[in-house]
Design an enzyme around this catalytic site. Structure first.
Site, PDB file in Angstrom:
ATOM      1  N   CYS A  63       0.813  -1.217   0.000  1.00  0.00           N
ATOM      2  CA  CYS A  63       0.000   0.000   0.000  1.00  0.00           C
ATOM      3  C   CYS A  63       0.846   1.266   0.000  1.00  0.00           C
ATOM      4  CB  CYS A  63      -0.897   0.050   1.233  1.00  0.00           C
ATOM      5  SG  CYS A  63      -1.464  -1.528   1.856  1.00  0.00           S
ATOM      6  N   ASP A  95      -3.468  -3.154   7.620  1.00  0.00           N
ATOM      7  CA  ASP A  95      -4.455  -4.098   8.107  1.00  0.00           C
ATOM      8  C   ASP A  95      -4.279  -5.504   7.545  1.00  0.00           C
ATOM      9  OD1 ASP A  95      -5.353  -1.885   9.356  1.00  0.00           O
ATOM     10  OD2 ASP A  95      -7.332  -1.830   8.442  1.00  0.00           O
ATOM     11  N   CYS A 136      -2.612   3.264   2.839  1.00  0.00           N
ATOM     12  CA  CYS A 136      -3.284   2.225   3.619  1.00  0.00           C
ATOM     13  C   CYS A 136      -4.524   2.784   4.325  1.00  0.00           C
ATOM     14  CB  CYS A 136      -2.309   1.636   4.619  1.00  0.00           C
ATOM     15  SG  CYS A 136      -2.536  -0.125   4.848  1.00  0.00           S
ATOM     16  N   ASP A 137      -5.408   1.892   4.743  1.00  0.00           N
ATOM     17  CA  ASP A 137      -6.760   2.256   5.182  1.00  0.00           C
ATOM     18  C   ASP A 137      -6.847   3.475   6.095  1.00  0.00           C
ATOM     19  OD1 ASP A 137      -7.344  -0.004   3.803  1.00  0.00           O
ATOM     20  OD2 ASP A 137      -8.133  -1.134   5.475  1.00  0.00           O
ATOM     21  N   LYS A 138      -6.167   3.437   7.246  1.00  0.00           N
ATOM     22  CA  LYS A 138      -6.327   4.504   8.247  1.00  0.00           C
ATOM     23  C   LYS A 138      -5.514   5.738   7.899  1.00  0.00           C
ATOM     24  CE  LYS A 138      -8.746   1.401  10.070  1.00  0.00           C
ATOM     25  NZ  LYS A 138      -8.350   0.391   9.084  1.00  0.00           N
ATOM     26  N   CYS A 208      -5.236  -2.458  -1.405  1.00  0.00           N
ATOM     27  CA  CYS A 208      -6.175  -3.518  -1.782  1.00  0.00           C
ATOM     28  C   CYS A 208      -7.107  -3.054  -2.892  1.00  0.00           C
ATOM     29  CB  CYS A 208      -6.990  -3.949  -0.569  1.00  0.00           C
ATOM     30  SG  CYS A 208      -5.994  -4.637   0.767  1.00  0.00           S
ATOM     31  N   GLU A 458     -10.707  -4.885  13.532  1.00  0.00           N
ATOM     32  CA  GLU A 458     -11.513  -5.406  12.435  1.00  0.00           C
ATOM     33  C   GLU A 458     -11.581  -6.928  12.556  1.00  0.00           C
ATOM     34  OE1 GLU A 458      -9.781  -4.071   8.792  1.00  0.00           O
ATOM     35  OE2 GLU A 458     -10.607  -2.057   8.981  1.00  0.00           O
ATOM     36  N   SER A 484     -13.516  -5.090   8.214  1.00  0.00           N
ATOM     37  CA  SER A 484     -12.732  -4.641   7.079  1.00  0.00           C
ATOM     38  C   SER A 484     -13.661  -4.192   5.969  1.00  0.00           C
ATOM     39  CB  SER A 484     -11.856  -5.788   6.576  1.00  0.00           C
ATOM     40  OG  SER A 484     -11.403  -5.532   5.270  1.00  0.00           O
TER      41      SER A 484
END
Length: 581
Positions: A63, A95, A136-138, A208, A458, A484
């Protein structure tokens, strides 16, 4: 340009109203200037605006691995616009690696650390503007939160999605690998099958590929106006990402010249636009946590219920994984987020008059966008996949402060069954791996909320294992933790109040009947108020193993998921913003 009344430097910048004046102007700044000379800056560069170029580059996951490259292009754009870029990095917790074990407690906490660390770097060095790159996600909401907190002219840019992997002729993502673990547990996959999938699922740099949290929040960055149009779409390996990064550097200098700040862009209307794009793309339930947190940084009331209201009335039009067929690259190739936004605008589901970092409104940015024919990735607004959004808010005696469920891909929207209670994710995962559950069960994972976890983990390992075992629609799962963006199935998260503070989820017992109705937006346990009150009196708080360090600190500060799980008073308590110092 006239940025104040003091002396101008070579390119016309007057720093009277720029915070970098504290470290570049006058006799008192001589020690700071000596440091800049030591790093090779010229006199001219020192007296130009100083622009932070912040990335979450690291070697923890694909990521983030391309962000360093993109930062160099952003710096070129800042220089072209007459600024002096100063690159720095912050953390991420990835994650895909942190999932399913103790590491996941760090994930949501990292959102706050990212925002806090960028804030401290910007404050400590008196940077005038910010280009933030995240993968990345956060890291996406964390980077946008700090832009709103500081209110310096800012442009956000997503690092880009990963290219889809291949497994026996089909496109796959890391979520397929998580589900492969479930198939392995049932014997459907051999050791060799799982090995083949894990080796081919992730193809190089990028986040992702499905409409999981990273791509969801990337769509949000465009819809809310903090990112350049179309910058969210191109996969990470594409060279066009470098051009978007350069353009983002140029754009932040234009925002500085014109005095356009993040809080001019992020308003109640633009937050509604952001929620609409999440619903329209079947995006991650985590957006219902991140949008209220972003609103909090602006002093705007916009909680999980406000997000859910937008979700409820917005058509679902983009057929993206995990509920649908396609990945981010496919949406990019048919025109990207702009096509979704144009359809939403056409149907009256977003506000076209919101300002963006281009200096134009979102409607002006979308003026030339045309709907692509001969494709089924994005549906026309008058022929949606589903008439309401892919994510639904719930309320009831089991979640008086709300909960959230992703309905994209679900065939049935009502589920009733007997509770099977677990006081940690590990307990539930072990039961799932051992197939120690029955069809019709409602698996309850509690004490995993923001405080109780701590960290609001998650549950992808558990939900993916369930789905891999073929239980989609046959078993429900509820938790005060999170899911997630890759989760699918009848899974309800963000149940508030959480168990750690005695929320109703803490009072459940095995065998209690729970009814979830995603059509009506309700979740109820069939117990009387008197019985719940009796159980509440008997309930005792639990202790965690996290009694020092960052996780303890987070648990002391964090609030309810209803308001975004935030850790400070937000803009409503401000007496000034950093940019006005």
């Amino acid at each position: 340009m006239t940025n104040g009344s003091g002396p101008k430097h070579e390119k016309g910048w007057n720093k009277d109203n720029l915070v970098s004046r504290y470290v570049t102007e006058g006799a008192k700044a001589a020690p700071a200037r000596s440091y800049y000379y030591a790093m090779g800056l010229t006199e001219e560069e020192i007296h130009q605006p100083l622009v932070g170029v912040a990335t979450c580059w690291n070697e923890s996951a694909p990521c983030n691995i391309a962000l360093n490259r993109q930062a160099q292009s952003a710096k070129i754009g800042v220089k072209a616009g007459g600024g002096t870029p100063r690159e720095f990095t912050t953390i991420t917790v990835t994650d895909g690696i942190a999932m399913g074990h103790e590491g996941m407690r760090s994930s949501l906490v990292s959102r706050e650390v990212i925002a806090d660390s960028v804030e401290l770097t910007m404050r400590g060095h008196c940077y005038d503007a910010l280009v933030g790159l995240a993968g990345c996600d956060k890291s996406l909401p964390g980077m946008m939160m700090v832009m709103l907190r500081l209110n310096v002219p800012s442009v956000f840019m997503y690092g880009g999605s990963i290219l889809p992997g291949k497994f026996r002729g089909k496109d796959v993502t890391v979520i397929d690998v998580f589900e492969g673990v479930g198939k392995h547990a049932t014997g459907e996959f051999s050791d060799e099958d799982l090995k083949e999938m894990e080796c081919g699922a992730c193809q190089g740099a990028g986040s992702c590929g499905g409409q999981f949290t990273a791509n969801t929040m990337a769509c949000v960055s465009e819809a809310i106006g903090l990112a350049l149009p179309n910058s969210a779409g191109a996969p990470a390996p594409y060279e066009s990402r470098d051009e978007y990064a350069k353009a983002s550097g140029v754009a932040v200098m234009e925002c500085l010249k014109k005095g356009i700040r993040p809080r001019d862009i992020v308003t109640r209307k633009s937050l509604e636009n952001a929620a609409a794009v999440v619903a329209a793309t079947g995006g991650s339930t985590n957006a219902a946590l991140h949008l209220p947190a972003m609103a909090h940084e602006c002093g705007i009331d916009f909680d999980i219920h406000d997000v859910a209201e937008i979700f409820k009335k917005t058509p679902y039009i983009a057929d993206l994984k995990p509920g649908g067929k396609y990945v981010a690259k496919d949406m990019y190739e048919v025109g990207g987020v702009s096509v979704v936004l144009k359809e939403l605008l056409k149907g009256g589901y977003i506000h076209g008059d919101c300002l963006t970092v281009t200096g134009k409104t979102i409607a002006e940015n979308l003026a030339d966008v045309e709907f692509p024919e001969n494709q089924d990735v994005i549906y026309p607004i008058d022929n949606p996949i589903y008439p309401t959004g892919g994510v639904v808010g719930l309320k009831g005696n089991l979640c008086p402060e709300g909960a959230i469920v992703k309905i994209a891909g679900l065939e049935e929207l009502v589920f009733e069954g007997r509770a099977r209670c677990f006081d940690s994710e590990e307990e539930c995962f072990n039961a799932v791996q051992n197939r120690d559950y029955k069809e019709g069960d409602v698996l309850v994972i509690r004490y995993e909320g923001p405080k109780g976890g701590p960290g609001m983990r998650e549950m992808l390992s558990t939900t993916a294992a369930l789905y891999g075992q073929g239980t989609g629609g046959k078993v429900a799962l509820i938790t005060d933790g999170r899911f997630s963006g890759g989760t699918r199935g009848f899974c309800i998260g963000h149940v508030s109040p959480e168990a750690a503070i005695g929320g109703p989820i803490a009072l459940l017992k095995d065998g209690d009947i729970i009814r979830i109705d995603a059509e009506k937006g309700t979740m109820e346990v069939k117990l009387s108020d008197e019985e719940l009150e009796k159980r509440k009196k008997e309930w005792k708080p639990r202790k965690t193993n996290y009694n020092s360090g960052a996780l303890w600190k987070y648990s002391q500060l964090v609030g309810s998921a209803e308001k975004g799980a935030v850790t400070h008073p937000g803009a409503k308590a401000e007496t000034h913003t950093f940019v006005d110092l």
